[in-house]
Design an enzyme around this catalytic site. Sequence first.
Site, PDB file in Angstrom:
ATOM      1  N   GLY A  52       8.301  -5.654  -8.705  1.00 33.34           N
ATOM      2  CA  GLY A  52       9.291  -4.696  -9.229  1.00 33.34           C
ATOM      3  C   GLY A  52      10.510  -5.207  -9.156  1.00 33.34           C
ATOM      4  O   GLY A  52      11.141  -5.707  -7.964  1.00 33.34           O
TER       5      GLY A  52
ATOM      6  N   GLY B 144       5.125   3.432  -9.296  1.00 35.68           N
ATOM      7  CA  GLY B 144       5.842   2.211  -9.198  1.00 35.68           C
ATOM      8  C   GLY B 144       5.020   1.028  -9.047  1.00 35.68           C
ATOM      9  O   GLY B 144       4.615   0.199 -10.065  1.00 35.68           O
ATOM     10  N   HIS B 145       3.945   1.140  -8.257  1.00 41.67           N
ATOM     11  CA  HIS B 145       2.837   0.196  -7.977  1.00 41.67           C
ATOM     12  C   HIS B 145       1.977   0.125  -9.174  1.00 41.67           C
ATOM     13  O   HIS B 145       1.656  -0.824  -9.879  1.00 41.67           O
ATOM     14  CB  HIS B 145       2.210   0.222  -6.836  1.00 41.67           C
ATOM     15  CG  HIS B 145       2.800   0.385  -5.528  1.00 41.67           C
ATOM     16  ND1 HIS B 145       3.048   1.215  -4.742  1.00 41.67           N
ATOM     17  CD2 HIS B 145       3.689  -0.692  -4.902  1.00 41.67           C
ATOM     18  CE1 HIS B 145       3.881   1.146  -3.772  1.00 41.67           C
ATOM     19  NE2 HIS B 145       4.014  -0.322  -3.756  1.00 41.67           N
TER      20      HIS B 145
ATOM     21  N   LEU C  97       0.346   3.629  -2.140  1.00 42.91           N
ATOM     22  CA  LEU C  97       0.686   3.167  -3.422  1.00 42.91           C
ATOM     23  C   LEU C  97       1.026   4.383  -4.365  1.00 42.91           C
ATOM     24  O   LEU C  97       0.649   5.660  -4.055  1.00 42.91           O
ATOM     25  CB  LEU C  97      -0.503   2.679  -4.374  1.00 42.91           C
ATOM     26  CG  LEU C  97      -1.075   1.119  -3.702  1.00 42.91           C
ATOM     27  CD1 LEU C  97      -2.455   1.063  -4.462  1.00 42.91           C
ATOM     28  CD2 LEU C  97      -0.311   0.357  -3.632  1.00 42.91           C
TER      29      LEU C  97
ATOM     30  N   GLN D 222       7.346  -9.729   7.877  1.00 51.04           N
ATOM     31  CA  GLN D 222       8.722  -9.278   7.208  1.00 51.04           C
ATOM     32  C   GLN D 222       9.528  -8.088   8.066  1.00 51.04           C
ATOM     33  O   GLN D 222      10.407  -7.372   7.307  1.00 51.04           O
ATOM     34  CB  GLN D 222       8.430  -8.912   5.694  1.00 51.04           C
ATOM     35  CG  GLN D 222       7.504  -7.695   5.573  1.00 51.04           C
ATOM     36  CD  GLN D 222       7.203  -7.809   3.829  1.00 51.04           C
ATOM     37  OE1 GLN D 222       6.360  -8.698   3.383  1.00 51.04           O
ATOM     38  NE2 GLN D 222       7.781  -6.891   3.183  1.00 51.04           N
TER      39      GLN D 222
ATOM     40  N   LYS E  13      13.054  -3.148  -8.501  1.00 48.09           N
ATOM     41  CA  LYS E  13      13.284  -2.099  -7.659  1.00 48.09           C
ATOM     42  C   LYS E  13      13.889  -2.889  -6.204  1.00 48.09           C
ATOM     43  O   LYS E  13      14.729  -2.678  -5.624  1.00 48.09           O
ATOM     44  CB  LYS E  13      12.106  -1.310  -7.134  1.00 48.09           C
ATOM     45  CG  LYS E  13      12.239  -0.722  -5.723  1.00 48.09           C
ATOM     46  CD  LYS E  13      13.018   0.574  -5.502  1.00 48.09           C
ATOM     47  CE  LYS E  13      12.719   1.043  -4.304  1.00 48.09           C
ATOM     48  NZ  LYS E  13      12.203   0.189  -3.167  1.00 48.09           N
TER      49      LYS E  13
ATOM     50  N   GLY F 148       0.956  -1.053  -0.096  1.00 47.54           N
ATOM     51  CA  GLY F 148      -0.082   0.029   0.024  1.00 47.54           C
ATOM     52  C   GLY F 148       0.893   1.226  -0.129  1.00 47.54           C
ATOM     53  O   GLY F 148       1.945   1.194  -0.277  1.00 47.54           O
TER      54      GLY F 148
ATOM     55  N   LEU G 147      11.104   5.494  -6.869  1.00 50.48           N
ATOM     56  CA  LEU G 147       9.959   5.665  -6.142  1.00 50.48           C
ATOM     57  C   LEU G 147       9.885   4.555  -5.010  1.00 50.48           C
ATOM     58  O   LEU G 147      10.303   3.297  -5.375  1.00 50.48           O
ATOM     59  CB  LEU G 147       8.809   5.473  -6.951  1.00 50.48           C
ATOM     60  CG  LEU G 147       8.384   6.588  -8.015  1.00 50.48           C
ATOM     61  CD1 LEU G 147       6.829   6.658  -8.495  1.00 50.48           C
ATOM     62  CD2 LEU G 147       8.708   8.015  -7.507  1.00 50.48           C
TER      63      LEU G 147
HETATM   64  P1  AMP Z   1       5.688  -2.550  -1.531  1.00 49.06           P
HETATM   65  O1  AMP Z   1       4.521  -1.899  -1.616  1.00 49.06           O
HETATM   66  O2  AMP Z   1       6.959  -1.778  -1.285  1.00 49.06           O
HETATM   67  O3  AMP Z   1       5.836  -3.958  -0.889  1.00 49.06           O
HETATM   68  O4  AMP Z   1       6.036  -2.855  -3.093  1.00 49.06           O
HETATM   69  C1  AMP Z   1       5.146  -3.668  -3.929  1.00 49.06           C
HETATM   70  C2  AMP Z   1       5.679  -4.257  -5.291  1.00 49.06           C
HETATM   71  O5  AMP Z   1       5.927  -2.881  -5.773  1.00 49.06           O
HETATM   72  C3  AMP Z   1       6.931  -4.663  -5.129  1.00 49.06           C
HETATM   73  O6  AMP Z   1       7.093  -5.864  -6.211  1.00 49.06           O
HETATM   74  C4  AMP Z   1       7.877  -3.707  -5.377  1.00 49.06           C
HETATM   75  O7  AMP Z   1       9.065  -4.205  -5.950  1.00 49.06           O
HETATM   76  C5  AMP Z   1       7.194  -2.937  -6.425  1.00 49.06           C
HETATM   77  N1  AMP Z   1       7.717  -1.653  -6.475  1.00 49.06           N
HETATM   78  C6  AMP Z   1       7.908  -0.676  -5.452  1.00 49.06           C
HETATM   79  N2  AMP Z   1       8.534   0.587  -5.949  1.00 49.06           N
HETATM   80  C7  AMP Z   1       8.832   0.429  -7.345  1.00 49.06           C
HETATM   81  C8  AMP Z   1       9.325   1.041  -8.129  1.00 49.06           C
HETATM   82  N3  AMP Z   1       9.601   2.357  -7.831  1.00 49.06           N
HETATM   83  N4  AMP Z   1       8.983   0.797  -9.464  1.00 49.06           N
HETATM   84  C9  AMP Z   1       8.704  -0.426  -9.661  1.00 49.06           C
HETATM   85  N5  AMP Z   1       8.083  -1.176  -8.830  1.00 49.06           N
HETATM   86  C10 AMP Z   1       8.105  -0.999  -7.732  1.00 49.06           C
END
Ligand code: AMP
Length: 294
Positions: A150, A39-40, A36, A64, A152, A34, A187
């Site tokens: 991602g 990137g998301h 969001l 985690q 990332k 979340g 991001l």
């Molecule tokens: P998170 O909410 O941080 O757990 O991220 C959820 C998904 O979004 C994961 O697969 C991340 O790798 C992806 N993600 C987070 N930041 C970025 C970004 N800047 N560009 C592309 N994907 C991203």
Amino acid sequence: MQIVRTIQELRDAVRTQRQAAGVGASVGFAPTMGFLHAGHASLFRAAAANNHVAVASVFVNPTQFGPNEDLARYPRDPDGDTRLAQAAGIDVLWMPDVETMYPPGHVTRVRVTGVSEGLCGASRPHHFEGVTTVVAKLFGAVAPDRAYFGQKDYQQLAVIRRMARDLDMAVEIVGCPTVREPDGLALSSRNVYLAPDERQTARALSRGLQQVQALWNGGNREASVLRAALLASIDDTAIRVDYAEVVDPIDLRRPDDDRFTQDEAVALVAVWVGKTRLIDNHELHRPWEQATPA
Ligand code: AMP
């Protein structure tokens, strides 16, 4: 877009939408924590564009986070998340609570050894076990044909690929490019923690990765030289380095004899800027793509 909370609601929604889309309809799934951002949204759009049904989850997964990490203050914005998911083409948005994901008596854990142990795994000992456990559970509930992650979070992607392969999960893992701010900062939901001066300091990560790529493009294949250049380029009194590594893209290990013989490598960095932990990475064999927010 349907918003669901329980596992039963989620299963019913996915089944109904899959059936409505017809025989052979595929489900694409993007799990998130979340708050969001673009990137998301890029993962959501990829899931929607390449599947008949697009599912996203928002769940801040407690298992985690380490005991001294930012679970309690992790940023949340369910209304904003709902708007973004809808605009990015999601059909089913799953927002479970902690009791739904971890009912009393839940004792099963999924652990990937090897690729999860260095880099972020070294400084966050139980982090990837929490990630693989929750992603296995999310996959079990959604039963996606494709799942979008991602680049990332490069090590996370490598660990999840390994898990899916080793446990014969019937899901294709799709890695998506990192979306960056115009100045190169990747991001991240955690970027909101950065004070204005810290936000400026954080630019060093992407600049450092680009400098290592310039060396790579110039033919340098010595891991220790590339690593030293990465460390030097992020050297700043306002930055505390957790790790800076240049490794093999599959097993995330340093090359034997310090030389990359294959033409592929990835540079990865994790730092603390003030109280905020930031990570970034770049595959050196690919051009630097400045994928900016949509
Ligand atoms: P998170 O909410 O941080 O757990 O991220 C959820 C998904 O979004 C994961 O697969 C991340 O790798 C992806 N993600 C987070 N930041 C970025 C970004 N800047 N560009 C592309 N994907 C991203």
